[in-house]
Write an enzyme that holds these catalytic residues in place. Structure first.
Site, mmCIF file in Angstrom:
data_model
loop_
_atom_site.group_PDB
_atom_site.id
_atom_site.type_symbol
_atom_site.label_atom_id
_atom_site.label_comp_id
_atom_site.label_asym_id
_atom_site.label_seq_id
_atom_site.Cartn_x
_atom_site.Cartn_y
_atom_site.Cartn_z
ATOM 1 N N ASN A 131 36.351 50.674 34.489
ATOM 2 C CA ASN A 131 36.499 49.249 34.742
ATOM 3 C C ASN A 131 36.059 48.911 36.160
ATOM 4 O OD1 ASN A 131 37.250 46.597 34.935
ATOM 5 N ND2 ASN A 131 39.430 46.934 34.572
ATOM 6 N N CYS A 134 37.579 44.153 36.995
ATOM 7 C CA CYS A 134 38.861 43.453 36.938
ATOM 8 C C CYS A 134 38.927 42.385 38.019
ATOM 9 C CB CYS A 134 40.020 44.424 37.109
ATOM 10 S SG CYS A 134 41.622 43.615 37.028
#
Length: 307
Positions: A131, A134
């Site tokens: 990720n 975010c």
């Protein structure tokens, strides 16, 4: 009557019974939803974003609604990678018997590599979903996903510590998502996940203050679905690795649309928070939706909308 619809797909060389994958942050570590239904019906799922150390997340309030879905500023609340490996994964193994997708995040390139190396060593983990997108944390997350150079650096660092399939989760909060996608692939990504949430905010009319303590949060839900379709379409035409599409998916028809746009598999996020049976229901509805649109095999429709 027995259905002839073939829902099987392959993601980075690993076969899935169907393309439906609950998205990270919306399905916990899996066992919570196993109390509602047999989660082995899923293709797989991406578990809660995991960092090196425990994170309590952002202050409350950290959830707000809008007409097309919700905003969240949870801030990567998680128990830390060691607790995930020692506590969460053994509990998951009791209820889920397929490879799982490990979602990782960090506040430095070194942290990404540390978390990736630890989770890569777990036999249950089939894919690493990194990720870099975010929008709800400061000093990490999205800051790596808005610059091709930084995105490539994270990808390369994680690539060095794992041989498992590596997917980079991209942010829609950029001017040119294709350049970020290409940088990740050039640095060793086996696939891409997109889109993460869109940065937004709400204001309370009576207090005249932001509804979220974090001020801004990530927009999810059906309101962002057309943006997801557009970005999946663009990225899948620009790179030659599998794309996992997500963003506002809430029906079997949405799954088909994202696959036609170029997705090899599809993640379902916020819908799980409004209906814990959302993914199971989508999977059950897929054969009839396929029949309605003349589709016999899902693996054959990826990118079907490309000219």
């Amino acid at each position: 009557m027995v259905s002839t619809a073939d829902t099987r797909v392959t993601l980075c060389g690993i076969p899935l019974d169907n393309p439906v994958i609950p998205a990270s942050g919306c399905f916990g570590y899996g066992w919570e939803f196993a109390e509602y239904y047999d989660i082995n019906c899923l293709g797989t799922f991406s578990f809660k974003g995991t960092t090196a150390e425990m994170r309590p997340g952002n202050p409350t309030p950290r959830i707000a609604e809008y007409s097309g879905g919700m905003l969240n500023a949870v801030g990567l609340q998680n128990p830390g990678v060691d607790a995930v490996i020692s506590r969460e994964l053994p509990r998951l193994a009791e209820v889920f018997h397929k490879p799982v997708m490990a979602n990782i995040s960090g506040f430095s390139i070194e942290e990404y590599a540390v978390v990736a190396k630890k989770l890569s060593a777990c036999p249950q983990v089939g894919w690493l979903e990194v990720n870099i997108s975010c929008p709800n944390v400061h000093g990490g997350g999205m800051s790596f996903g808005t610059d091709p150079v930084q995105a490539a650096a994270v990808t390369a660092a994680v690539r060095r510590v794992t041989d498992k399939p590596l997917l980079l989760k991209l942010s829609p909060n950029v001017t040119d998502i294709v350049s970020i996608a290409r940088a990740c692939v050039d640095a060793g990504a086996d696939g891409l996940s997109l889109i993460n949430t869109v940065l937004g905010m709400r204001i309370h009319l009576k207090t005249r203050r932001p509804l979220l303590a974090n001020i801004t949060g990530g927009m999810s839900g059906p309101g962002i679905f057309p943006l997801a379709v557009r970005m999946v379409y663009q990225v899948s035409q620009a790179v030659h690795v599998p794309v996992v599409g997500m963003g506002g998916v809430s029906s079997a028809e949405d799954v088909l649309e994202l696959m036609l746009a170029g997705a090899a598999a599809v993640e379902v996020g916020a819908a799980n928070l409004t209906d814990p049976f959302a993914c199971r229901n989508i999977i059950q509805a897929l054969p009839e939706a396929m029949k309605r649109y003349g589709i016999t095999s899902l693996s054959e429709i990826t990118g079907g909308a490309h000219g």
